[in-house]
Design a protein around this motif. Structure first.
Motif, PDB file in Angstrom:
ATOM      1  N   GLN A 251       0.825  -1.221   0.000  1.00  0.00           N
ATOM      2  CA  GLN A 251       0.000   0.000   0.000  1.00  0.00           C
ATOM      3  C   GLN A 251       0.852   1.260   0.000  1.00  0.00           C
ATOM      4  O   GLN A 251       0.325   2.365  -0.149  1.00  0.00           O
ATOM      5  N   ASN A 252       2.154   1.096   0.189  1.00  0.00           N
ATOM      6  CA  ASN A 252       3.055   2.244   0.228  1.00  0.00           C
ATOM      7  C   ASN A 252       4.350   1.874  -0.488  1.00  0.00           C
ATOM      8  O   ASN A 252       5.222   1.234   0.080  1.00  0.00           O
ATOM      9  N   ARG A 253       4.427   2.273  -1.755  1.00  0.00           N
ATOM     10  CA  ARG A 253       5.563   1.843  -2.561  1.00  0.00           C
ATOM     11  C   ARG A 253       6.886   2.331  -2.006  1.00  0.00           C
ATOM     12  O   ARG A 253       7.907   1.638  -2.075  1.00  0.00           O
ATOM     13  N   ASP A 254       6.915   3.543  -1.437  1.00  0.00           N
ATOM     14  CA  ASP A 254       8.161   4.079  -0.899  1.00  0.00           C
ATOM     15  C   ASP A 254       8.692   3.202   0.230  1.00  0.00           C
ATOM     16  O   ASP A 254       9.895   2.937   0.324  1.00  0.00           O
ATOM     17  N   GLU A 255       7.787   2.735   1.083  1.00  0.00           N
ATOM     18  CA  GLU A 255       8.208   1.872   2.185  1.00  0.00           C
ATOM     19  C   GLU A 255       8.646   0.502   1.674  1.00  0.00           C
ATOM     20  O   GLU A 255       9.574  -0.104   2.219  1.00  0.00           O
ATOM     21  N   LEU A 256       7.990   0.009   0.635  1.00  0.00           N
ATOM     22  CA  LEU A 256       8.384  -1.271   0.047  1.00  0.00           C
ATOM     23  C   LEU A 256       9.785  -1.175  -0.543  1.00  0.00           C
ATOM     24  O   LEU A 256      10.622  -2.062  -0.350  1.00  0.00           O
ATOM     25  N   SER A 258      12.102   0.908   0.375  1.00  0.00           N
ATOM     26  CA  SER A 258      13.037   1.031   1.508  1.00  0.00           C
ATOM     27  C   SER A 258      13.341  -0.330   2.121  1.00  0.00           C
ATOM     28  O   SER A 258      14.490  -0.613   2.492  1.00  0.00           O
ATOM     29  N   LYS A 259      12.326  -1.167   2.230  1.00  0.00           N
ATOM     30  CA  LYS A 259      12.524  -2.505   2.782  1.00  0.00           C
ATOM     31  C   LYS A 259      13.493  -3.312   1.926  1.00  0.00           C
ATOM     32  O   LYS A 259      14.401  -3.982   2.446  1.00  0.00           O
ATOM     33  N   ILE A 260      13.345  -3.231   0.620  1.00  0.00           N
ATOM     34  CA  ILE A 260      14.257  -3.954  -0.285  1.00  0.00           C
ATOM     35  C   ILE A 260      15.653  -3.366  -0.186  1.00  0.00           C
ATOM     36  O   ILE A 260      16.658  -4.092  -0.153  1.00  0.00           O
ATOM     37  N   ARG A 261      15.740  -2.038  -0.101  1.00  0.00           N
ATOM     38  CA  ARG A 261      17.047  -1.384  -0.039  1.00  0.00           C
ATOM     39  C   ARG A 261      17.826  -1.782   1.217  1.00  0.00           C
ATOM     40  O   ARG A 261      19.046  -1.887   1.197  1.00  0.00           O
ATOM     41  N   GLU A 262      17.108  -2.009   2.306  1.00  0.00           N
ATOM     42  CA  GLU A 262      17.761  -2.346   3.570  1.00  0.00           C
ATOM     43  C   GLU A 262      18.038  -3.842   3.722  1.00  0.00           C
ATOM     44  O   GLU A 262      18.632  -4.267   4.716  1.00  0.00           O
ATOM     45  N   SER A 263      17.630  -4.633   2.747  1.00  0.00           N
ATOM     46  CA  SER A 263      17.788  -6.083   2.835  1.00  0.00           C
ATOM     47  C   SER A 263      19.154  -6.525   2.324  1.00  0.00           C
ATOM     48  O   SER A 263      19.964  -5.707   1.867  1.00  0.00           O
ATOM     49  N   LYS A 264      19.404  -7.831   2.346  1.00  0.00           N
ATOM     50  CA  LYS A 264      20.670  -8.378   1.859  1.00  0.00           C
ATOM     51  C   LYS A 264      20.816  -8.217   0.349  1.00  0.00           C
ATOM     52  O   LYS A 264      21.897  -8.408  -0.193  1.00  0.00           O
ATOM     53  N   TYR A 265      19.721  -7.864  -0.335  1.00  0.00           N
ATOM     54  CA  TYR A 265      19.771  -7.650  -1.777  1.00  0.00           C
ATOM     55  C   TYR A 265      19.999  -6.175  -2.133  1.00  0.00           C
ATOM     56  O   TYR A 265      20.082  -5.827  -3.307  1.00  0.00           O
ATOM     57  N   GLY A 266      20.073  -5.330  -1.129  1.00  0.00           N
ATOM     58  CA  GLY A 266      20.101  -3.896  -1.372  1.00  0.00           C
ATOM     59  C   GLY A 266      21.254  -3.412  -2.220  1.00  0.00           C
ATOM     60  O   GLY A 266      21.083  -2.551  -3.083  1.00  0.00           O
ATOM     61  N   ASP A 267      22.451  -3.950  -1.983  1.00  0.00           N
ATOM     62  CA  ASP A 267      23.617  -3.499  -2.744  1.00  0.00           C
ATOM     63  C   ASP A 267      23.456  -3.791  -4.229  1.00  0.00           C
ATOM     64  O   ASP A 267      23.738  -2.942  -5.085  1.00  0.00           O
ATOM     65  N   GLU A 268      23.021  -5.004  -4.561  1.00  0.00           N
ATOM     66  CA  GLU A 268      22.863  -5.387  -5.957  1.00  0.00           C
ATOM     67  C   GLU A 268      21.792  -4.555  -6.658  1.00  0.00           C
ATOM     68  O   GLU A 268      21.869  -4.296  -7.863  1.00  0.00           O
ATOM     69  N   LEU A 269      20.780  -4.126  -5.911  1.00  0.00           N
ATOM     70  CA  LEU A 269      19.637  -3.451  -6.513  1.00  0.00           C
ATOM     71  C   LEU A 269      19.635  -1.944  -6.283  1.00  0.00           C
ATOM     72  O   LEU A 269      18.666  -1.266  -6.630  1.00  0.00           O
ATOM     73  N   SER A 270      20.708  -1.407  -5.721  1.00  0.00           N
ATOM     74  CA  SER A 270      20.731   0.003  -5.338  1.00  0.00           C
ATOM     75  C   SER A 270      20.431   0.929  -6.512  1.00  0.00           C
ATOM     76  O   SER A 270      19.566   1.811  -6.422  1.00  0.00           O
ATOM     77  N   ALA A 271      21.142   0.748  -7.635  1.00  0.00           N
ATOM     78  CA  ALA A 271      20.943   1.632  -8.787  1.00  0.00           C
ATOM     79  C   ALA A 271      19.529   1.506  -9.338  1.00  0.00           C
ATOM     80  O   ALA A 271      18.897   2.506  -9.715  1.00  0.00           O
ATOM     81  N   ALA A 272      19.018   0.288  -9.371  1.00  0.00           N
ATOM     82  CA  ALA A 272      17.667   0.078  -9.896  1.00  0.00           C
ATOM     83  C   ALA A 272      16.624   0.715  -8.989  1.00  0.00           C
ATOM     84  O   ALA A 272      15.631   1.274  -9.466  1.00  0.00           O
ATOM     85  N   LEU A 273      16.853   0.640  -7.691  1.00  0.00           N
ATOM     86  CA  LEU A 273      15.916   1.262  -6.751  1.00  0.00           C
ATOM     87  C   LEU A 273      15.936   2.778  -6.893  1.00  0.00           C
ATOM     88  O   LEU A 273      14.894   3.431  -6.798  1.00  0.00           O
ATOM     89  N   ASP A 274      17.121   3.339  -7.126  1.00  0.00           N
ATOM     90  CA  ASP A 274      17.206   4.788  -7.361  1.00  0.00           C
ATOM     91  C   ASP A 274      16.363   5.178  -8.571  1.00  0.00           C
ATOM     92  O   ASP A 274      15.629   6.173  -8.548  1.00  0.00           O
ATOM     93  N   GLU A 275      16.494   4.402  -9.630  1.00  0.00           N
ATOM     94  CA  GLU A 275      15.755   4.707 -10.858  1.00  0.00           C
ATOM     95  C   GLU A 275      14.263   4.524 -10.648  1.00  0.00           C
ATOM     96  O   GLU A 275      13.448   5.300 -11.150  1.00  0.00           O
ATOM     97  N   LEU A 276      13.896   3.490  -9.900  1.00  0.00           N
ATOM     98  CA  LEU A 276      12.488   3.237  -9.646  1.00  0.00           C
ATOM     99  C   LEU A 276      11.862   4.414  -8.897  1.00  0.00           C
ATOM    100  O   LEU A 276      10.733   4.824  -9.182  1.00  0.00           O
ATOM    101  N   GLU A 277      12.604   4.976  -7.945  1.00  0.00           N
ATOM    102  CA  GLU A 277      12.090   6.096  -7.169  1.00  0.00           C
ATOM    103  C   GLU A 277      11.969   7.360  -8.005  1.00  0.00           C
ATOM    104  O   GLU A 277      11.009   8.125  -7.869  1.00  0.00           O
ATOM    105  N   SER A 278      12.936   7.571  -8.896  1.00  0.00           N
ATOM    106  CA  SER A 278      12.951   8.822  -9.656  1.00  0.00           C
ATOM    107  C   SER A 278      12.119   8.748 -10.930  1.00  0.00           C
ATOM    108  O   SER A 278      11.411   9.694 -11.278  1.00  0.00           O
ATOM    109  N   ALA A 279      12.201   7.604 -11.641  1.00  0.00           N
ATOM    110  CA  ALA A 279      11.533   7.506 -12.941  1.00  0.00           C
ATOM    111  C   ALA A 279      10.308   6.610 -12.919  1.00  0.00           C
ATOM    112  O   ALA A 279       9.590   6.521 -13.907  1.00  0.00           O
TER     113      ALA A 279
END
Length: 348
Positions: A251-256, A258-279
């Motif tokens: 129900q809250n994409r920003d929090e979702l 953030s949860k992925i970013r803080e997980s063990k997968y966060g480093d691998e997905l950091s750039a993609a998460l940045d793009e997802l937030e901005s674009a």
């Protein structure tokens, strides 16, 4: 798996290593992006696709030739895995390859949903699971999604699809149906899996695959705005979310994010998460999930090489190669710019 009678991981992983080394790399993709369909077919003829191109070249040309050659080669590669494997290893590989039954079910449903041409949907099927050609034709000939669900009633996907169909009718969103297919597949995959030294990395790989599937579906629901409880279609077996947590985060994409970013997968997905937030590019994020899963599986395979994990990693890598070549051929036929085609590729 060496501890179970009849398994032969040493032999199979050695054969897989040789096959993996023959897969296309970044340099080959850069060459293909600059070619037309006929040139791509000739390039493929000089690689592992030689037999398929030669066998099909008298009946097909252009993108059709490429499509049929890719599908036939993919099925052959995975048939080889089953032919090489014995005992418990055979069972684990066969179970994992049922992912293509799940893929084919979702592809047929998506085709009907979008009004796609039957032949185009058929070209997108991957004939490497347990469904035979006759059954796949029955699915392709179904006049409606409701009829597809009916024709799957005797399969492992039937009960979940029956339950999900009402939500689909109420919302006109495919996520309930697609989730039901994935849940059935992963439930069968994990059922009876004994976790020991040889399968621990495989279990971690499956956890990551399920986590990424839940993340993808959660984000799709968040963007769709559909009134669907994600917990009802949560896939058990991952480690990143609980059903309740995902239902809240969807129900809250920003929090979702953030949860992925803080997980063990966060480093691998950091750039993609940045793009997802901005674009807000969910497609690019899903491509990044595919890349991250490939990298994660490769790492696990190195930890315990004599297990199914390197084999699963090869299956993923071979899928990506076929998807990439298909995307390039279709993009070139459609006259898309090279930059746009490259954005569609999954490259490590």
């Amino acid at each position: 798996m060496s501890t179970t009678g009849g398994s032969n991981p040493e032999y199979v992983t050695a054969r897989v290593k040789a096959r993996r080394s023959a897969l296309y790399g970044d340099e080959e993709y850069r060459k293909l992006i600059r070619m037309g369909p006929a040139e791509i077919a000739r390039f493929m003829e000089e690689s592992d696709y030689e037999d398929e191109i030669n066998a099909l070249g008298s009946r097909h040309s252009g993108v059709d030739l490429i499509e049929y050659a890719l599908n036939r080669n993919l099925a052959k590669q995975f048939d080889d895995l089953l032919r090489w494997a014995d005992g418990r290893l055979y069972d684990l590989i066969a179970r994992y390859l049922r992912k293509f039954d799940a893929w084919n079910v979702k592809t047929v449903i998506r085709g009907l949903y979008s009004g796609a041409d039957r032949e185009a949907v058929s070209d997108d099927l991957i004939r490497a699971g347990e469904f035979d050609e006759e059954f796949l034709k029955r699915l392709l000939d179904a006049p409606s999604i409701e009829e597809v669900v009916e024709r799957l009633s005797g399969t492992m996907f039937g009960p979940g699809l029956d339950d999900a169909y009402d939500d689909y009718e109420d919302t006109d969103v495919l996520v309930p149906l697609e989730n039901a297919v994935d849940r059935a597949y992963y439930s069968r995959l994990l059922d009876g899996l004994v976790v020991n030294e040889a399968t621990q990395q495989y279990r971690e790989f499956l956890e990551a695959e399920i986590d990424f599937r839940n993340a993808r579906n959660g984000l799709r629901l968040a963007q769709s705005g559909a009134d669907i409880d994600p917990a009802e279609y949560f896939i058990q077996g991952g480690s990143l979310f609980s059903a309740t947590e995902l239902a809240t985060l969807a129900q809250n994409r920003d929090e979702l994010v953030s949860k992925i970013r803080e997980s063990k997968y966060g480093d691998e997905l950091s750039a993609a998460l940045d793009e997802l937030e901005s674009a807000e590019s969910l497609i690019r994020f899903e491509r990044a999930l595919d890349v991250a899963l490939l990298k994660y599986t490769d790492q696990l395979g190195h930890v315990f090489p004599l297990s199914i994990t390197p084999i699963a990693s090869y299956i993923l890598a071979k899928e990506r190669e076929v998807d990439n070549i298909r995307a390039i051929a279709r993009g070139r036929e459609a006259g898309l710019p090279e930059e746009q085609i490259e954005q569609e590729l999954v490259i490590l």
